[in-house]
Design a protein around this motif. Structure first.
Motif, mmCIF file in Angstrom:
data_model
loop_
_atom_site.group_PDB
_atom_site.id
_atom_site.type_symbol
_atom_site.label_atom_id
_atom_site.label_comp_id
_atom_site.label_asym_id
_atom_site.label_seq_id
_atom_site.Cartn_x
_atom_site.Cartn_y
_atom_site.Cartn_z
ATOM 1 N N ASN A 160 35.158 45.022 25.833
ATOM 2 C CA ASN A 160 34.347 45.861 26.715
ATOM 3 C C ASN A 160 34.847 47.286 26.872
ATOM 4 O OD1 ASN A 160 32.077 45.980 28.607
ATOM 5 N ND2 ASN A 160 33.670 46.385 30.114
ATOM 6 N N SER A 161 36.139 47.508 26.734
ATOM 7 C CA SER A 161 36.633 48.865 26.961
ATOM 8 C C SER A 161 37.835 49.184 26.085
ATOM 9 C CB SER A 161 36.968 49.076 28.451
ATOM 10 O OG SER A 161 37.918 48.147 28.894
ATOM 11 N N GLN A 162 38.097 50.475 26.033
ATOM 12 C CA GLN A 162 39.247 50.966 25.287
ATOM 13 C C GLN A 162 40.353 51.283 26.281
ATOM 14 O OE1 GLN A 162 39.337 51.159 21.774
ATOM 15 N NE2 GLN A 162 37.535 49.905 22.221
ATOM 16 N N LEU A 163 41.531 50.744 26.023
ATOM 17 C CA LEU A 163 42.676 50.965 26.901
ATOM 18 C C LEU A 163 43.842 51.431 26.054
ATOM 19 C CD1 LEU A 163 43.978 50.725 29.730
ATOM 20 C CD2 LEU A 163 44.595 48.379 29.104
ATOM 21 N N LYS A 164 44.125 52.716 26.158
ATOM 22 C CA LYS A 164 45.287 53.290 25.477
ATOM 23 C C LYS A 164 45.303 52.934 23.987
ATOM 24 C CE LYS A 164 47.773 53.326 29.782
ATOM 25 N NZ LYS A 164 48.941 52.961 30.549
ATOM 26 N N GLY A 165 44.157 53.123 23.342
ATOM 27 C CA GLY A 165 44.068 52.955 21.896
ATOM 28 C C GLY A 165 43.792 51.553 21.407
ATOM 29 N N ARG A 166 43.502 50.629 22.303
ATOM 30 C CA ARG A 166 43.171 49.283 21.852
ATOM 31 C C ARG A 166 41.965 48.759 22.626
ATOM 32 N NH1 ARG A 166 45.815 45.128 24.877
ATOM 33 N NH2 ARG A 166 46.910 46.023 26.641
ATOM 34 N N THR A 167 41.262 47.828 22.010
ATOM 35 C CA THR A 167 40.087 47.233 22.624
ATOM 36 C C THR A 167 40.513 46.031 23.461
ATOM 37 O OG1 THR A 167 38.769 47.928 20.725
ATOM 38 C CG2 THR A 167 37.825 46.231 22.140
ATOM 39 N N VAL A 168 40.009 45.967 24.704
ATOM 40 C CA VAL A 168 40.383 44.882 25.608
ATOM 41 C C VAL A 168 39.147 44.241 26.224
ATOM 42 C CG1 VAL A 168 42.651 45.883 26.161
ATOM 43 C CG2 VAL A 168 40.670 46.437 27.590
ATOM 44 N N ASP A 169 39.344 43.006 26.676
ATOM 45 C CA ASP A 169 38.317 42.303 27.434
ATOM 46 C C ASP A 169 38.453 42.680 28.905
ATOM 47 O OD1 ASP A 169 37.755 40.978 25.052
ATOM 48 O OD2 ASP A 169 38.742 39.121 25.651
ATOM 49 N N ASP A 170 37.327 42.723 29.595
ATOM 50 C CA ASP A 170 37.335 42.938 31.038
ATOM 51 C C ASP A 170 36.756 41.714 31.726
ATOM 52 O OD1 ASP A 170 38.387 45.571 31.136
ATOM 53 O OD2 ASP A 170 36.427 46.393 30.581
ATOM 54 N N VAL A 171 37.248 41.431 32.901
ATOM 55 C CA VAL A 171 36.720 40.354 33.729
ATOM 56 C C VAL A 171 35.938 41.010 34.859
ATOM 57 C CG1 VAL A 171 37.281 38.328 35.126
ATOM 58 C CG2 VAL A 171 38.718 38.932 33.150
ATOM 59 N N ILE A 172 34.745 40.498 35.118
ATOM 60 C CA ILE A 172 33.911 41.072 36.174
ATOM 61 C C ILE A 172 33.837 40.123 37.360
ATOM 62 C CG2 ILE A 172 31.782 40.230 35.090
ATOM 63 C CD1 ILE A 172 30.436 42.821 36.265
ATOM 64 N N TYR A 173 34.044 40.704 38.529
ATOM 65 C CA TYR A 173 33.911 40.012 39.808
ATOM 66 C C TYR A 173 32.848 40.738 40.617
ATOM 67 C CZ TYR A 173 38.194 37.204 39.400
ATOM 68 O OH TYR A 173 39.143 36.295 39.019
ATOM 69 N N ALA A 174 32.189 40.024 41.526
ATOM 70 C CA ALA A 174 31.187 40.663 42.374
ATOM 71 C C ALA A 174 31.022 39.893 43.674
ATOM 72 C CB ALA A 174 29.848 40.753 41.650
ATOM 73 N N ILE A 175 30.421 40.585 44.633
ATOM 74 C CA ILE A 175 30.025 39.982 45.895
ATOM 75 C C ILE A 175 28.674 40.585 46.269
ATOM 76 C CG2 ILE A 175 31.337 41.663 47.238
ATOM 77 C CD1 ILE A 175 31.837 39.413 49.329
ATOM 78 N N THR A 176 27.791 39.752 46.794
ATOM 79 C CA THR A 176 26.479 40.219 47.228
ATOM 80 C C THR A 176 26.466 40.412 48.731
ATOM 81 O OG1 THR A 176 25.586 38.004 47.585
ATOM 82 C CG2 THR A 176 25.365 38.944 45.347
ATOM 83 N N ASP A 177 25.421 41.064 49.211
ATOM 84 C CA ASP A 177 25.304 41.261 50.651
ATOM 85 C C ASP A 177 25.204 39.924 51.390
ATOM 86 O OD1 ASP A 177 22.724 40.894 49.537
ATOM 87 O OD2 ASP A 177 21.769 42.147 51.050
ATOM 88 N N GLU A 178 24.525 38.944 50.793
ATOM 89 C CA GLU A 178 24.422 37.626 51.431
ATOM 90 C C GLU A 178 25.796 36.956 51.523
ATOM 91 O OE1 GLU A 178 22.425 38.348 48.693
ATOM 92 O OE2 GLU A 178 20.373 38.274 49.452
ATOM 93 N N GLN A 179 26.585 37.048 50.455
ATOM 94 C CA GLN A 179 27.925 36.464 50.481
ATOM 95 C C GLN A 179 28.800 37.168 51.513
ATOM 96 O OE1 GLN A 179 28.563 37.138 46.302
ATOM 97 N NE2 GLN A 179 28.417 34.950 45.812
ATOM 98 N N TRP A 180 28.690 38.494 51.574
ATOM 99 C CA TRP A 180 29.462 39.269 52.550
ATOM 100 C C TRP A 180 29.115 38.816 53.971
ATOM 101 C CZ3 TRP A 180 33.458 42.396 53.345
ATOM 102 C CH2 TRP A 180 33.502 43.144 54.518
ATOM 103 N N GLN A 181 27.821 38.728 54.257
ATOM 104 C CA GLN A 181 27.399 38.319 55.600
ATOM 105 C C GLN A 181 27.894 36.924 55.931
ATOM 106 O OE1 GLN A 181 23.149 38.872 55.625
ATOM 107 N NE2 GLN A 181 23.337 41.089 55.478
ATOM 108 N N LYS A 182 27.818 36.000 54.982
ATOM 109 C CA LYS A 182 28.276 34.630 55.197
ATOM 110 C C LYS A 182 29.784 34.600 55.490
ATOM 111 C CE LYS A 182 28.558 30.159 52.913
ATOM 112 N NZ LYS A 182 28.395 29.435 51.653
ATOM 113 N N ASN A 183 30.547 35.420 54.759
ATOM 114 C CA ASN A 183 32.006 35.457 54.922
ATOM 115 C C ASN A 183 32.449 36.176 56.195
ATOM 116 O OD1 ASN A 183 32.171 34.195 52.439
ATOM 117 N ND2 ASN A 183 32.767 36.030 51.327
ATOM 118 N N ASN A 184 31.562 36.991 56.771
ATOM 119 C CA ASN A 184 31.962 37.830 57.906
ATOM 120 C C ASN A 184 31.160 37.561 59.167
ATOM 121 O OD1 ASN A 184 34.055 39.848 56.799
ATOM 122 N ND2 ASN A 184 32.508 39.699 55.214
ATOM 123 N N LEU A 185 30.683 36.341 59.333
ATOM 124 C CA LEU A 185 29.962 35.976 60.556
ATOM 125 C C LEU A 185 30.901 35.847 61.732
ATOM 126 C CD1 LEU A 185 27.322 33.395 59.305
ATOM 127 C CD2 LEU A 185 26.962 35.751 60.028
#
Length: 185
Positions: A160-185
């Protein structure tokens, strides 16, 4: 008021131990301190070789386009220990978080504290629907931060990206507004 204007009005944020604020040239020594440590910047950018290089980067990256770019300052000492970005995608009501913090401050919960404040800003004040973050697959500590703030792993982006002259994999994390609301009730 646009989302960008709301973000600009929130360029100074506080948490229990931190101040999130614009980075200025006055921060050059602190930025150079962590930016010249190869271990600190291993997965983010090339080390700064001089104070002048750090100053140039501050001017080019933080001062020219400050939207969503915060310095992480300790309230106790007023020392800048890192930075955290909040990259807004207005049309899709989402944002991406990215961060770097000096190695001397790892393991103290500062990045999760700063990132949680940005999640709060995004969901509660800007009305975003999704906030995500990426990390190099080799940088497991960064992934741990994402887990601590309630993000869920969504997958691996291969070559997915170039890091200091080499190709690397990236890991994607996310949170939605619904998850945020559920976690912060």
């Amino acid at each position: 008021m646009t989302l960008e204007e709301k973000l600009l009005l929130n360029n100074y944020l506080e948490t229990e131990r931190l101040i999130l604020r614009p980075v200025t040239v006055k921060d050059a020594e602190d930025v150079y301190e962590y930016g010249s440590d190869p271990e600190t910047v291993k997965y983010v950018f090339n080390i700064y070789k001089s104070l002048e290089e750090a100053q140039g980067r501050i001017l080019d990256y933080f001062v020219k386009d400050p939207l969503g770019k915060f310095g992480i300052e300790l309230k106790s000492s007023h020392k800048l220990i890192g930075t955290i970005d909040f990259r807004l995608d207005t049309p899709d009501l989402k944002a991406e978080i990215g961060y770097a913090i000096g190695r001397n401050y790892w393991g103290n919960g500062y990045v999760p504290e700063a990132a949680t404040r940005l999640l709060q800003l995004g969901f509660e004040e800007l009305g975003l629907k999704r906030i995500n973050a990426l990390h190099c697959s080799e940088n497991l500590k960064s992934g741990r931060v994402m887990q601590k703030i309630g993000m869920q792993k969504e997958g691996v982006l291969h070559n997915n990206s170039q890091l200091k002259g080499r190709t690397v994999d990236d890991v994607i994390y996310a949170i939605t507004d619904e998850q945020w609301q559920k976690n912060n009730l």
